[in-house]
Motif scaffolding. Structure first.
Motif, PDB file in Angstrom:
ATOM      1  N   PHE A 187      34.375  36.365  45.784  1.00 20.04           N
ATOM      2  CA  PHE A 187      32.925  36.885  46.661  1.00 20.04           C
ATOM      3  C   PHE A 187      31.937  35.828  46.715  1.00 20.04           C
ATOM      4  CE2 PHE A 187      34.650  41.259  45.699  1.00 20.04           C
ATOM      5  CZ  PHE A 187      33.879  42.083  46.644  1.00 20.04           C
ATOM      6  N   GLN A 188      31.257  35.844  47.623  1.00 16.96           N
ATOM      7  CA  GLN A 188      30.063  34.850  47.750  1.00 16.96           C
ATOM      8  C   GLN A 188      28.979  35.724  48.545  1.00 16.96           C
ATOM      9  OE1 GLN A 188      30.854  31.209  49.675  1.00 16.96           O
ATOM     10  NE2 GLN A 188      31.308  31.938  51.759  1.00 16.96           N
ATOM     11  N   LEU A 189      27.822  35.392  48.149  1.00 17.26           N
ATOM     12  CA  LEU A 189      26.560  35.808  48.731  1.00 17.26           C
ATOM     13  C   LEU A 189      26.035  34.880  49.770  1.00 17.26           C
ATOM     14  CD1 LEU A 189      24.138  38.050  48.407  1.00 17.26           C
ATOM     15  CD2 LEU A 189      22.951  36.487  46.960  1.00 17.26           C
ATOM     16  N   VAL A 190      25.783  35.398  50.684  1.00 13.39           N
ATOM     17  CA  VAL A 190      25.270  34.614  51.915  1.00 13.39           C
ATOM     18  C   VAL A 190      23.946  34.809  52.236  1.00 13.39           C
ATOM     19  CG1 VAL A 190      26.025  34.212  54.266  1.00 13.39           C
ATOM     20  CG2 VAL A 190      27.514  35.378  52.886  1.00 13.39           C
ATOM     21  N   TYR A 191      23.084  33.866  52.502  1.00 15.41           N
ATOM     22  CA  TYR A 191      21.730  33.985  52.517  1.00 15.41           C
ATOM     23  C   TYR A 191      21.278  33.948  54.015  1.00 15.41           C
ATOM     24  CZ  TYR A 191      21.373  33.096  47.494  1.00 15.41           C
ATOM     25  OH  TYR A 191      21.245  33.038  45.926  1.00 15.41           O
ATOM     26  N   THR A 192      21.619  34.939  54.354  1.00 12.57           N
ATOM     27  CA  THR A 192      21.171  35.379  55.701  1.00 12.57           C
ATOM     28  C   THR A 192      19.653  35.665  56.092  1.00 12.57           C
ATOM     29  OG1 THR A 192      21.820  37.628  55.852  1.00 12.57           O
ATOM     30  CG2 THR A 192      23.576  36.115  56.588  1.00 12.57           C
ATOM     31  N   PRO A 193      19.056  35.497  57.215  1.00 13.41           N
ATOM     32  CA  PRO A 193      17.674  36.059  57.155  1.00 13.41           C
ATOM     33  C   PRO A 193      17.569  37.502  56.731  1.00 13.41           C
ATOM     34  CG  PRO A 193      18.476  34.766  59.169  1.00 13.41           C
ATOM     35  CD  PRO A 193      19.788  35.021  58.519  1.00 13.41           C
ATOM     36  N   PRO A 194      16.617  37.685  56.261  1.00 12.01           N
ATOM     37  CA  PRO A 194      16.280  38.986  55.636  1.00 12.01           C
ATOM     38  C   PRO A 194      16.310  40.133  56.816  1.00 12.01           C
ATOM     39  CG  PRO A 194      14.455  37.637  55.011  1.00 12.01           C
ATOM     40  CD  PRO A 194      15.179  36.813  55.785  1.00 12.01           C
ATOM     41  N   SER A 195      16.848  41.247  56.660  1.00 18.84           N
ATOM     42  CA  SER A 195      16.966  42.221  57.532  1.00 18.84           C
ATOM     43  C   SER A 195      16.255  43.367  56.800  1.00 18.84           C
ATOM     44  CB  SER A 195      18.498  42.500  57.810  1.00 18.84           C
ATOM     45  OG  SER A 195      18.658  43.584  58.757  1.00 18.84           O
ATOM     46  N   TRP A 196      15.461  44.337  57.341  1.00 19.82           N
ATOM     47  CA  TRP A 196      14.756  45.279  56.886  1.00 19.82           C
ATOM     48  C   TRP A 196      15.044  46.715  57.567  1.00 19.82           C
ATOM     49  CZ3 TRP A 196      12.201  44.832  52.209  1.00 19.82           C
ATOM     50  CH2 TRP A 196      11.898  43.369  51.571  1.00 19.82           C
ATOM     51  N   GLY A 197      15.011  47.615  56.770  1.00 17.78           N
ATOM     52  CA  GLY A 197      15.167  49.070  57.278  1.00 17.78           C
ATOM     53  C   GLY A 197      14.598  50.118  56.278  1.00 17.78           C
ATOM     54  N   THR A 198      14.456  51.232  56.866  1.00 21.24           N
ATOM     55  CA  THR A 198      13.752  52.437  56.009  1.00 21.24           C
ATOM     56  C   THR A 198      14.551  53.495  55.790  1.00 21.24           C
ATOM     57  OG1 THR A 198      12.673  53.421  57.886  1.00 21.24           O
ATOM     58  CG2 THR A 198      11.576  51.515  56.860  1.00 21.24           C
ATOM     59  N   ALA A 199      14.502  54.204  54.618  1.00 23.05           N
ATOM     60  CA  ALA A 199      15.280  55.231  54.471  1.00 23.05           C
ATOM     61  C   ALA A 199      14.669  56.218  53.147  1.00 23.05           C
ATOM     62  CB  ALA A 199      16.616  54.896  53.849  1.00 23.05           C
ATOM     63  N   ASN A 200      14.462  57.433  53.440  1.00 21.84           N
ATOM     64  CA  ASN A 200      13.799  58.247  52.262  1.00 21.84           C
ATOM     65  C   ASN A 200      12.702  57.844  51.758  1.00 21.84           C
ATOM     66  OD1 ASN A 200      13.552  60.506  50.753  1.00 21.84           O
ATOM     67  ND2 ASN A 200      15.369  59.969  49.299  1.00 21.84           N
ATOM     68  N   GLN A 201      11.746  57.435  52.237  1.00 19.93           N
ATOM     69  CA  GLN A 201      10.454  56.676  51.725  1.00 19.93           C
ATOM     70  C   GLN A 201      10.652  55.509  51.027  1.00 19.93           C
ATOM     71  OE1 GLN A 201       8.873  60.073  49.654  1.00 19.93           O
ATOM     72  NE2 GLN A 201       7.438  60.417  51.080  1.00 19.93           N
ATOM     73  N   ALA A 202      11.667  54.646  51.452  1.00 24.22           N
ATOM     74  CA  ALA A 202      12.046  53.456  50.979  1.00 24.22           C
ATOM     75  C   ALA A 202      12.173  52.321  51.917  1.00 24.22           C
ATOM     76  CB  ALA A 202      13.265  53.386  50.064  1.00 24.22           C
ATOM     77  N   TRP A 203      11.755  51.239  51.638  1.00 19.81           N
ATOM     78  CA  TRP A 203      11.944  50.019  52.347  1.00 19.81           C
ATOM     79  C   TRP A 203      13.391  49.290  51.925  1.00 19.81           C
ATOM     80  CZ3 TRP A 203      10.037  48.576  56.844  1.00 19.81           C
ATOM     81  CH2 TRP A 203       8.857  48.968  57.221  1.00 19.81           C
ATOM     82  N   VAL A 204      14.186  49.192  52.809  1.00 15.47           N
ATOM     83  CA  VAL A 204      15.567  48.608  52.572  1.00 15.47           C
ATOM     84  C   VAL A 204      15.855  47.220  53.049  1.00 15.47           C
ATOM     85  CG1 VAL A 204      17.924  48.842  52.560  1.00 15.47           C
ATOM     86  CG2 VAL A 204      16.553  50.798  52.165  1.00 15.47           C
ATOM     87  N   LEU A 205      16.117  46.306  52.020  1.00 13.76           N
ATOM     88  CA  LEU A 205      16.460  44.932  52.474  1.00 13.76           C
ATOM     89  C   LEU A 205      17.938  44.813  52.423  1.00 13.76           C
ATOM     90  CD1 LEU A 205      15.359  41.939  53.177  1.00 13.76           C
ATOM     91  CD2 LEU A 205      15.245  41.538  50.716  1.00 13.76           C
ATOM     92  N   ASN A 206      18.390  44.320  53.534  1.00 16.25           N
ATOM     93  CA  ASN A 206      19.871  44.111  53.608  1.00 16.25           C
ATOM     94  C   ASN A 206      20.435  42.726  53.275  1.00 16.25           C
ATOM     95  OD1 ASN A 206      20.517  46.704  54.356  1.00 16.25           O
ATOM     96  ND2 ASN A 206      19.772  46.272  56.328  1.00 16.25           N
ATOM     97  N   GLN A 207      21.381  42.543  52.529  1.00 18.03           N
ATOM     98  CA  GLN A 207      21.971  41.420  52.097  1.00 18.03           C
ATOM     99  C   GLN A 207      23.514  41.043  52.709  1.00 18.03           C
ATOM    100  OE1 GLN A 207      21.170  40.831  47.942  1.00 18.03           O
ATOM    101  NE2 GLN A 207      19.531  39.043  48.473  1.00 18.03           N
ATOM    102  N   HIS A 208      23.993  40.335  52.371  1.00 17.08           N
ATOM    103  CA  HIS A 208      25.413  40.030  53.044  1.00 17.08           C
ATOM    104  C   HIS A 208      26.109  39.241  52.172  1.00 17.08           C
ATOM    105  CE1 HIS A 208      28.360  40.141  56.299  1.00 17.08           C
ATOM    106  NE2 HIS A 208      28.496  39.051  56.031  1.00 17.08           N
ATOM    107  N   VAL A 209      27.574  39.849  52.016  1.00 18.00           N
ATOM    108  CA  VAL A 209      28.749  39.113  51.151  1.00 18.00           C
ATOM    109  C   VAL A 209      29.981  38.967  52.276  1.00 18.00           C
ATOM    110  CG1 VAL A 209      27.786  39.760  49.083  1.00 18.00           C
ATOM    111  CG2 VAL A 209      29.465  41.277  50.347  1.00 18.00           C
ATOM    112  N   ASN A 210      30.433  38.082  51.744  1.00 15.88           N
ATOM    113  CA  ASN A 210      31.975  37.574  52.171  1.00 15.88           C
ATOM    114  C   ASN A 210      32.730  37.060  51.425  1.00 15.88           C
ATOM    115  OD1 ASN A 210      31.261  34.870  52.347  1.00 15.88           O
ATOM    116  ND2 ASN A 210      30.662  34.905  54.484  1.00 15.88           N
ATOM    117  N   VAL A 211      34.152  36.658  51.862  1.00 22.81           N
ATOM    118  CA  VAL A 211      35.018  36.069  50.866  1.00 22.81           C
ATOM    119  C   VAL A 211      35.291  34.511  51.082  1.00 22.81           C
ATOM    120  CG1 VAL A 211      37.401  36.560  50.094  1.00 22.81           C
ATOM    121  CG2 VAL A 211      35.942  38.375  50.951  1.00 22.81           C
TER     122      VAL A 211
END
Length: 274
Positions: free
Chosen positions: A142-166
């Motif tokens: 596995f590797q974590l990929v440092y893509t630009p921040p991507s934000w969303g909201t769900a159930n009174q929460a801010w969600v920051l999405n990250q990305h992984v690949n192989v």
């Protein structure tokens, strides 16, 4: 996707990593990060989360392939011989299988749940590929990929999405037969040239559910298996939190912290639960 949580007066910031998300906010503590990582049990309070949903938690071996998959791999790919041929066959199989599922970055399925849930995201796809590759003795991480921040909201929460690949490095067959690359070469070295014949002896690969990520060549970081397990549990914790199942969310978060006591995502999610 991955998610991570941070507490605010009226809103929550959640950062998870299920295949594409994550970024935590810190909370005050008198202990140093190293000291906290050494004593994860001191952060856990099971008695705070005793609602019935806690009983739904089941530990997961995220690299355990279902029997039908191992049987197919053994019959169709295991006998191909060299690592590069097995890798290429595995890649085709994994993408064909992923096409049968719906893509959803907010739901992370274990390998046993893929057929039942019918959903795939970058974490579950990477998990499938790594587990299958290792079953076939094809190097994969596995590797974590440092893509630009991507934000969303769900159930009174801010969600920051990250990305992984192989990623991995497989040995290549040349006109001189099977030649193996030096074992001490770092993964990021690239193509190694044989000083005697100036030929490739291995191929470094990257497999991603989103090919555009590979083309853009973002900075990456190899993840250990215990870091991957912590991210899986943190993603599951976020899903349970969104469903208001705090007991279940706590169990997932607890196991994320125990898997990787230094995980900012796991600790951040724990802070939000409290």
């Amino acid at each position: 996707m991955s998610h991570a949580l941070t507490a605010f007066p009226a809103l929550t910031l959640l950062a998870l990593l299920s295949a594409c998300s994550s970024a935590p906010e810190t909370f005050e503590t008198s202990a140093s990060p190293a000291a906290t990582a050494a004593r994860p049990q001191e952060l856990l309070q099971d008695s705070y989360f005793v609602d019935a949903s806690a009983a739904q938690f089941t530990p997961v071996d995220i690299f355990a392939l279902p029997p039908q998959i191992t049987a197919w791999l053994d019959e169709n790919i295991a006998g191909l011989g060299d690592e590069e041929r097995k890798y290429r066959a595995l890649r085709s199989w994994a993408f064909d299988l992923a096409d049968q599922y719906e893509y959803n970055p907010e739901v992370t399925a274990s390998l046993d749940e893929l057929d039942e849930i019918g959903i795939v995201n970058c974490f579950s796809f990477s998990n499938l590929f790594v587990a299958a590759a290792r079953h076939l003795n094809v190097p994969a991480e596995f590797q974590l990929v440092y893509t630009p921040p991507s934000w969303g909201t769900a159930n009174q929460a801010w969600v920051l999405n990250q990305h992984v690949n192989v990623t991995g490095r497989v040995n290549r067959i040349t006109d001189r037969g099977s030649e193996r690359s030096a074992k001490d070469l770092p993964l990021q070295t690239g193509t190694y040239l044989n000083p005697e014949a100036i030929r490739e002896v291995f191929v470094r690969y990257v497999v991603d559910l989103n090919p555009r990520i590979v083309v853009d060549e973002y900075r990456t970081e190899i993840l250990t298996d215990h870091q991957v397990l912590a991210l899986f549990y943190a993603n599951k914790a976020a899903e349970a939190l969104f469903a208001d199942k705090l007991g279940l969310a706590y169990q997932y978060t607890k196991h994320a912290v125990l898997a990787d006591p230094a995980s900012a995502t796991a600790l951040n999610t724990l802070g939000v639960l409290y």
